[in-house]
Scaffold this motif. Structure first.
Motif, PDB file in Angstrom:
ATOM      1  N   LEU A 235       0.811  -1.218   0.000  1.00 30.23           N
ATOM      2  CA  LEU A 235       0.000   0.000   0.000  1.00 30.23           C
ATOM      3  C   LEU A 235       0.840   1.261   0.000  1.00 30.23           C
ATOM      4  O   LEU A 235       0.291   2.363  -0.048  1.00 30.23           O
ATOM      5  N   LEU A 255      -7.674   2.326   2.576  1.00 30.62           N
ATOM      6  CA  LEU A 255      -6.390   2.324   1.866  1.00 30.62           C
ATOM      7  C   LEU A 255      -6.315   1.178   0.857  1.00 30.62           C
ATOM      8  O   LEU A 255      -5.839   1.360  -0.277  1.00 30.62           O
ATOM      9  N   LEU A 256      -6.775  -0.004   1.265  1.00 35.41           N
ATOM     10  CA  LEU A 256      -6.755  -1.139   0.360  1.00 35.41           C
ATOM     11  C   LEU A 256      -7.691  -0.921  -0.830  1.00 35.41           C
ATOM     12  O   LEU A 256      -7.337  -1.214  -1.984  1.00 35.41           O
ATOM     13  N   ALA A 259      -6.050   1.557  -3.159  1.00 35.55           N
ATOM     14  CA  ALA A 259      -4.903   0.970  -3.858  1.00 35.55           C
ATOM     15  C   ALA A 259      -5.350  -0.014  -4.938  1.00 35.55           C
ATOM     16  O   ALA A 259      -4.754  -0.072  -6.026  1.00 35.55           O
ATOM     17  N   VAL A 275      -2.032  -5.957  -5.252  1.00 35.80           N
ATOM     18  CA  VAL A 275      -2.124  -5.221  -3.990  1.00 35.80           C
ATOM     19  C   VAL A 275      -2.777  -6.108  -2.940  1.00 35.80           C
ATOM     20  O   VAL A 275      -3.757  -6.803  -3.230  1.00 35.80           O
TER      21      VAL A 275
END
Length: 382
Positions: A235, A255-256, A259, A275
């Protein structure tokens, strides 16, 4: 916590063997290739549902047999439980607790906890990121058995998402029709949600493990540290405090998700998920330098042992002291490290040791002895 009896049927080299055990130190001694490691491997399998030597169950079943049985009686405080696993390569494994009706294999997790030292541990320092991810995830599951389900869910979602991406990549390369990728948004949400839980648990674990690993390394190699554990994720830079276990699941989920959105074009081109926790690594630093590539052989051994000792200290501090397993470790160590390790593990509630000869077992680990040869394990010293 300790094992009072181990029973194997068609496991590795054993057609059948019964091994009475007790608290304190027990050493299995015999020439290489006679089945010493098979015994402690079985104990570890009951604790983790996996082997430290192979990645699948097929090699664990004795040649010519259809299945293997691993059974142990485990004492936790005043409570005693009988746990049994039936290994069926190519089919679903089965489990029983206290001879009751069948339960899911992962339901046995937590009944027995182990910390295992083995020559393979050197790969924690010198090996690929997958070795260190496995170390983190197995310790996470030992701390919280429910994480076995989270890990299983993540693997399932990742597999489904990769299948969709691969299909899209192949269609694009061969000029086929454009696939409907609307379902990819759904898989993104699932991957981000489960991945955030796994990532949060890893970050929390590293924060708890750091001071214990530094202390253990100093005990094994005085003046040789400090050691540093650093999470390197796919990340990029994590929020302030995340490395210390301070990020919320919702922050990590966001965040995931972000990403995954940014990586989608590259993922469709390559046909694989780029990711997520499956791409991350645990960086091991020694002083100012990374241990991998810079640490000597002795320093690498000390680092690997420090990680295992830190794991033991962490689990013990959270209740139910784990069983310590030392599989052919002392023959790999110089005299100084051998003595220091023996001193540190000797007070354990139950310590299982394997060695080729009696001389490889340090004097601090005097206790019961089994002579192992040709598929038998005979007790020679109480």
């Amino acid at each position: 916590m300790h094992v009072t009896h181990l029973s194997l049927a068609d496991f590795r080299s054993y057609a059948r063997v019964e091994v009475p055990l007790g608290p304190g130190v027990t050493a299995f001694v015999g020439p290489n290739g006679q089945g010493k490691t098979n015994l402690v491997e079985a104990v570890g399998y009951l604790a983790t549902l996996g082997s430290h030597r192979v990645s699948s169950d097929a090699p664990l079943v004795r040649k010519g047999a259809e299945r293997a049985i691993v059974r142990a009686s485990v004492v936790q405080g005043e409570r005693q439980q009988l746990v049994e696993l039936e290994l069926n390569p190519g089919r679903a494994n089965r489990a029983r607790i206290n001879r009751s009706s069948q339960v899911r294999p992962r339901d046995v997790l937590g009944i027995l906890r182990t910390v295992l030292f083995a020559p393979e541990d050197l790969a924690l320092v010198k090996g690929d990121p997958g070795e260190r991810r496995r170390f983190l995830d197995e310790l996470i599951t030992a701390r919280s058995p429910r994480m076995a389900g989270v890990r299983s869910d993540y693997d399932r979602v990742l597999k489904q998402r990769n299948t969709l991406l691969k299909t899209a990549a192949l269609a694009r390369r061969h000029g086929g029709r454009q696939l409907d990728l609307s379902t990819l948004d759904v898989w993104d949400q699932h991957l981000a949600r489960v991945g955030a839980e796994l990532l949060a648990q890893r970050l929390d674990l590293i924060a708890a493990l750091q001071p214990l690993a530094d202390k253990a390394y100093e005990q094994l190699a005085p003046g040789g540290g400090p050691v540093g554990l650093e999470y390197r994720g796919s990340l990029g830079e994590l929020p302030a405090g995340a490395a210390a276990g301070g990020a919320s699941r919702e922050e990590l989920y966001g965040l995931l998700s972000e990403a995954l959105g940014q990586a989608r074009r590259s993922e469709i081109e390559r046909g694989v998920t780029l990711v997520g926790p499956h791409r991350d690594d645990l960086l091991l630093n020694l002083g100012e330098l990374p241990a991998k590539g810079y640490a000597s052989h002795g320093e690498s051994w000390s680092y690997a042992l420090a990680l295992r000792l830190a794991s033991y200290d962490l689990l013990r501090s959270e209740g139910n002291e784990p069983v310590l397993v030392l599989d052919d470790v002392f023959a790999e160590l110089d005299a100084r490290r051998r003595e220091r390790l023996a001193e540190l593990v000797a007070p354990g509630e139950q310590v299982l040791v394997t060695a080729a000869v009696d001389e490889d077992v340090p004097g601090q680990l005097a206790g019961a002895r089994f002579a192992v040869s040709g598929g038998t394990a005979e007790k020679v010293r109480p």
